[in-house]
Design an enzyme around this catalytic site. Sequence first.
Site, PDB file in Angstrom:
ATOM      1  N   LYS A  61       0.842  -1.211   0.000  1.00 56.06           N
ATOM      2  CA  LYS A  61       0.000   0.000   0.000  1.00 56.06           C
ATOM      3  C   LYS A  61       0.877   1.261   0.000  1.00 56.06           C
ATOM      4  O   LYS A  61       0.640   2.184  -0.781  1.00 56.06           O
ATOM      5  CB  LYS A  61      -0.896   0.004   1.257  1.00 56.06           C
ATOM      6  CG  LYS A  61      -1.537   1.346   1.554  1.00 56.06           C
ATOM      7  CD  LYS A  61      -2.372   1.316   2.806  1.00 56.06           C
ATOM      8  CE  LYS A  61      -1.640   1.558   4.093  1.00 56.06           C
ATOM      9  NZ  LYS A  61      -1.352   2.974   4.429  1.00 56.06           N
ATOM     10  N   ASN A  62       1.877   1.286   0.885  1.00 55.79           N
ATOM     11  CA  ASN A  62       2.643   2.525   1.056  1.00 55.79           C
ATOM     12  C   ASN A  62       3.648   2.785  -0.063  1.00 55.79           C
ATOM     13  O   ASN A  62       4.276   3.837  -0.109  1.00 55.79           O
ATOM     14  CB  ASN A  62       3.336   2.535   2.426  1.00 55.79           C
ATOM     15  CG  ASN A  62       2.321   2.729   3.548  1.00 55.79           C
ATOM     16  OD1 ASN A  62       1.153   3.059   3.281  1.00 55.79           O
ATOM     17  ND2 ASN A  62       2.736   2.514   4.776  1.00 55.79           N
ATOM     18  N   CYS A 120      -4.512  13.218  12.884  1.00 55.44           N
ATOM     19  CA  CYS A 120      -5.188  11.927  12.778  1.00 55.44           C
ATOM     20  C   CYS A 120      -4.946  11.172  14.060  1.00 55.44           C
ATOM     21  O   CYS A 120      -4.282  11.665  14.962  1.00 55.44           O
ATOM     22  CB  CYS A 120      -4.708  11.157  11.554  1.00 55.44           C
ATOM     23  SG  CYS A 120      -3.091  10.445  11.760  1.00 55.44           S
ATOM     24  N   ARG A 173       0.953  15.033  12.866  1.00 60.14           N
ATOM     25  CA  ARG A 173       1.438  14.787  11.501  1.00 60.14           C
ATOM     26  C   ARG A 173       1.436  16.018  10.577  1.00 60.14           C
ATOM     27  O   ARG A 173       0.652  16.100   9.624  1.00 60.14           O
ATOM     28  CB  ARG A 173       0.661  13.632  10.871  1.00 60.14           C
ATOM     29  CG  ARG A 173       0.748  12.371  11.696  1.00 60.14           C
ATOM     30  CD  ARG A 173       0.012  11.218  11.077  1.00 60.14           C
ATOM     31  NE  ARG A 173       0.708  10.633   9.935  1.00 60.14           N
ATOM     32  CZ  ARG A 173       0.205   9.625   9.221  1.00 60.14           C
ATOM     33  NH1 ARG A 173      -0.984   9.147   9.531  1.00 60.14           N
ATOM     34  NH2 ARG A 173       0.874   9.122   8.214  1.00 60.14           N
ATOM     35  N   PRO A 174       2.308  16.970  10.859  1.00 61.72           N
ATOM     36  CA  PRO A 174       2.380  18.177  10.023  1.00 61.72           C
ATOM     37  C   PRO A 174       2.962  17.889   8.625  1.00 61.72           C
ATOM     38  O   PRO A 174       3.473  16.795   8.373  1.00 61.72           O
ATOM     39  CB  PRO A 174       3.322  19.095  10.798  1.00 61.72           C
ATOM     40  CG  PRO A 174       4.134  18.189  11.652  1.00 61.72           C
ATOM     41  CD  PRO A 174       3.283  16.983  11.954  1.00 61.72           C
ATOM     42  N   VAL A 175       2.898  18.890   7.734  1.00 62.20           N
ATOM     43  CA  VAL A 175       3.469  18.739   6.382  1.00 62.20           C
ATOM     44  C   VAL A 175       4.485  19.852   6.087  1.00 62.20           C
ATOM     45  O   VAL A 175       4.773  20.161   4.943  1.00 62.20           O
ATOM     46  CB  VAL A 175       2.368  18.719   5.280  1.00 62.20           C
ATOM     47  CG1 VAL A 175       1.603  17.416   5.309  1.00 62.20           C
ATOM     48  CG2 VAL A 175       1.432  19.915   5.416  1.00 62.20           C
ATOM     49  N   ASP A 176       5.032  20.444   7.168  1.00 68.11           N
ATOM     50  CA  ASP A 176       5.959  21.568   6.989  1.00 68.11           C
ATOM     51  C   ASP A 176       7.187  21.188   6.150  1.00 68.11           C
ATOM     52  O   ASP A 176       7.711  22.015   5.397  1.00 68.11           O
ATOM     53  CB  ASP A 176       6.403  22.106   8.368  1.00 68.11           C
ATOM     54  CG  ASP A 176       7.054  21.020   9.217  1.00 68.11           C
ATOM     55  OD1 ASP A 176       6.402  19.969   9.446  1.00 68.11           O
ATOM     56  OD2 ASP A 176       8.211  21.181   9.635  1.00 68.11           O
ATOM     57  N   ASP A 198       5.183   0.937  11.906  1.00 68.61           N
ATOM     58  CA  ASP A 198       3.977   0.249  11.428  1.00 68.61           C
ATOM     59  C   ASP A 198       3.887  -1.194  11.933  1.00 68.61           C
ATOM     60  O   ASP A 198       2.897  -1.880  11.663  1.00 68.61           O
ATOM     61  CB  ASP A 198       3.921   0.270   9.890  1.00 68.61           C
ATOM     62  CG  ASP A 198       3.624   1.670   9.361  1.00 68.61           C
ATOM     63  OD1 ASP A 198       3.203   2.528  10.154  1.00 68.61           O
ATOM     64  OD2 ASP A 198       3.827   1.903   8.150  1.00 68.61           O
ATOM     65  N   ARG A 239      -8.501  -0.538   5.168  1.00 64.97           N
ATOM     66  CA  ARG A 239      -7.663   0.466   4.490  1.00 64.97           C
ATOM     67  C   ARG A 239      -6.307  -0.120   4.130  1.00 64.97           C
ATOM     68  O   ARG A 239      -5.658   0.364   3.213  1.00 64.97           O
ATOM     69  CB  ARG A 239      -7.427   1.667   5.421  1.00 64.97           C
ATOM     70  CG  ARG A 239      -8.665   2.483   5.669  1.00 64.97           C
ATOM     71  CD  ARG A 239      -8.309   3.706   6.457  1.00 64.97           C
ATOM     72  NE  ARG A 239      -7.210   4.424   5.803  1.00 64.97           N
ATOM     73  CZ  ARG A 239      -6.589   5.458   6.330  1.00 64.97           C
ATOM     74  NH1 ARG A 239      -6.944   5.904   7.508  1.00 64.97           N
ATOM     75  NH2 ARG A 239      -5.623   6.064   5.673  1.00 64.97           N
TER      76      ARG A 239
HETATM   77  C1  EPZ Z   1       4.362   7.104   6.093  1.00 63.29           C
HETATM   78  O1  EPZ Z   1       3.601   8.174   6.643  1.00 63.29           O
HETATM   79  C2  EPZ Z   1       3.448   5.913   6.029  1.00 63.29           C
HETATM   80  N1  EPZ Z   1       2.301   6.222   5.195  1.00 63.29           N
HETATM   81  C3  EPZ Z   1       3.011   5.523   7.437  1.00 63.29           C
HETATM   82  O2  EPZ Z   1       2.224   4.352   7.373  1.00 63.29           O
HETATM   83  C4  EPZ Z   1       4.256   5.244   8.287  1.00 63.29           C
HETATM   84  O3  EPZ Z   1       3.858   4.985   9.611  1.00 63.29           O
HETATM   85  C5  EPZ Z   1       5.195   6.455   8.254  1.00 63.29           C
HETATM   86  O4  EPZ Z   1       5.509   6.794   6.881  1.00 63.29           O
HETATM   87  C6  EPZ Z   1       6.501   6.219   8.988  1.00 63.29           C
HETATM   88  O5  EPZ Z   1       7.171   5.113   8.453  1.00 63.29           O
HETATM   89  C7  EPZ Z   1       2.402   6.106   3.872  1.00 63.29           C
HETATM   90  O6  EPZ Z   1       3.438   5.761   3.321  1.00 63.29           O
HETATM   91  C8  EPZ Z   1       1.184   6.391   3.067  1.00 63.29           C
HETATM   92  P1  EPZ Z   1       6.426  10.594   7.948  1.00 63.29           P
HETATM   93  P2  EPZ Z   1       4.125   9.667   6.570  1.00 63.29           P
HETATM   94  O7  EPZ Z   1       6.279  11.837   7.139  1.00 63.29           O
HETATM   95  O8  EPZ Z   1       4.861   9.832   5.295  1.00 63.29           O
HETATM   96  C9  EPZ Z   1       6.871  14.056  11.235  1.00 63.29           C
HETATM   97  C10 EPZ Z   1       0.377   2.979   7.884  1.00 63.29           C
HETATM   98  O9  EPZ Z   1      -0.109   2.501   8.935  1.00 63.29           O
HETATM   99  N2  EPZ Z   1       6.740  15.017  10.109  1.00 63.29           N
HETATM  100  O10 EPZ Z   1       7.635   9.762   7.731  1.00 63.29           O
HETATM  101  O11 EPZ Z   1       2.983  10.563   6.847  1.00 63.29           O
HETATM  102  C11 EPZ Z   1       5.563  13.314  11.481  1.00 63.29           C
HETATM  103  O12 EPZ Z   1       4.684  14.060  12.279  1.00 63.29           O
HETATM  104  C12 EPZ Z   1       0.871   4.409   7.858  1.00 63.29           C
HETATM  105  O13 EPZ Z   1       0.440   2.370   6.806  1.00 63.29           O
HETATM  106  C13 EPZ Z   1       6.938  16.367  10.345  1.00 63.29           C
HETATM  107  O14 EPZ Z   1       7.216  16.778  11.482  1.00 63.29           O
HETATM  108  O15 EPZ Z   1       5.127   9.691   7.790  1.00 63.29           O
HETATM  109  C14 EPZ Z   1       6.053  12.050  12.145  1.00 63.29           C
HETATM  110  O16 EPZ Z   1       6.242  12.273  13.508  1.00 63.29           O
HETATM  111  C15 EPZ Z   1       0.577   5.164   9.098  1.00 63.29           C
HETATM  112  N3  EPZ Z   1       6.797  17.251   9.299  1.00 63.29           N
HETATM  113  C16 EPZ Z   1       7.409  11.807  11.472  1.00 63.29           C
HETATM  114  O17 EPZ Z   1       7.774  13.044  10.869  1.00 63.29           O
HETATM  115  C17 EPZ Z   1       6.501  16.840   8.035  1.00 63.29           C
HETATM  116  O18 EPZ Z   1       6.394  17.677   7.142  1.00 63.29           O
HETATM  117  C18 EPZ Z   1       7.393  10.731  10.387  1.00 63.29           C
HETATM  118  O19 EPZ Z   1       6.325  10.979   9.474  1.00 63.29           O
HETATM  119  C19 EPZ Z   1       6.320  15.457   7.805  1.00 63.29           C
HETATM  120  C20 EPZ Z   1       6.442  14.566   8.861  1.00 63.29           C
END
Ligand code: EPZ
Length: 422
Positions: free
Chosen positions: A22-23, A117, A122-125, A307, A400
């Site tokens: 999926k990911n 969520c 989970r910010p997108v900064d 995960d 999902r």
């Molecule tokens: C991906 O989410 C996966 N989702 C998640 O799987 C997985 O848990 C995660 O990576 C970590 O491995 C998909 O691939 C669709 P991140 P993602 O950005 O990309 C912080 C599942 O169950 N962060 O690596 O959203 C964030 O808050 C899901 O299949 C910022 O601070 O994760 C977190 O603490 C759940 N600013 C950390 O980084 C940002 O701009 C890691 O998040 C982006 C992230």
Amino acid sequence: MDKLLISGGTPLEGSLRISGAKNAALPILAATLLADEPVTIGNAPHLHDITTMIGLLGCLGAGVVLDEKMCVEVDARNLTNLRAPYDMVKTMRASFLVLGSLLARCGRAEVSLPGGCAIGSRPVDQHIKGFAALGAQIEVVDGYVRGRVKDRLRGAAVQFDVVTVGGTENVMMAASLARGVTTLSNAACEPEIVDLGNFLNAMGARVSGHGTPVITIEGVESLHGCRFRVMPDRVETGTYLVAAAATGGHVRLNATDGSLLGAVLDKLREAGADIDVGEDWIELDMRGRRPRAVDVETQPYPGFPTDMQAQFVALNAIAEGRARITETIFENRFMHVQELNRLGANIGLVDRSTALVSGVDKLKAAPVMATDLRASFSLVVAALAAEGETLIDRIYHIDRGYETIEEKLRQLGASVRRVSAR
Ligand code: EPZ
């Protein structure tokens, strides 16, 4: 809302085929928006999140054709709408991944902010920081991230402040059509990033270093069509291995890749499982033994994956001994603890990032509720190991991320029934 009724106590035995990841499939589908020609993606899993992404591509004006084998053909030549609406992004955060492709190919886009969520804020900064470094003008207006590019994105050096899978993917996609060279430092190394890089290269991009913390992307003028097969799902693989270990079972998982699961297999061996790994299969034998407790600390790849954390909490719940589970990636990913305790587990939260699990001899059935995708499967693991019939509510979370869960569990001899409540 559907529920799952599981009658526990039977060791899982048998073999099954692991689905596409999926990911990996989600960012790859988002990246199809970059191509000037139709692209065909094979081995996409049949999951709600994939249907949501396909719906979003359609909403943007891409032509999408799906065959019975879940081969997805995307034709993004004539995009008609560059706005990803709140309704779609709120149901699935990965929708935000279309922003990089749209900015690079169309020069503007508007994508709803995903918001928080169940597992944290989970910010997108970091995504935004990357796009801004490539020269996009980004503003957040009325809950939407609005991006514009004058002329074309320009390659730049981007240093991420945190290791982010989605941020690395989004900026990689944008950089593949930028003018000049982009380097991403402190990039995520997850295998799904490698799959995305390979897919971009199959469309004619010039990505190198994917799978290491420094990724280099030489921008190209345009990307062409290709056929690509999504990698196997390492989290689904690990999850079924844990379910087998927790029930003292013996399973063989096919169409997977053991080399992607190093940290998880090490922990399962430490818990007492015998594991054999072949070219595209993994066999786990617990021979009716009770697992031993194992400490786990989540880390970015190649560390132990967040995960898989919930599933290991469930495994430890019936293990011999005590285990410390530390979650370092997400701020609120222990919602399963309370539900597992309803099944008779003995788990205490030391703080928001640490749980202490004291293994009990037996878990007992109880009604429980799924809270997020992986947490839901930890309840399935516990229910499979428990005495009696457990009813798990809100299993849309499981749908999902786990393809045909009841069929797959039944293939391994479990007694599982979906109860549809209208
Ligand atoms: C991906 O989410 C996966 N989702 C998640 O799987 C997985 O848990 C995660 O990576 C970590 O491995 C998909 O691939 C669709 P991140 P993602 O950005 O990309 C912080 C599942 O169950 N962060 O690596 O959203 C964030 O808050 C899901 O299949 C910022 O601070 O994760 C977190 O603490 C759940 N600013 C950390 O980084 C940002 O701009 C890691 O998040 C982006 C992230």
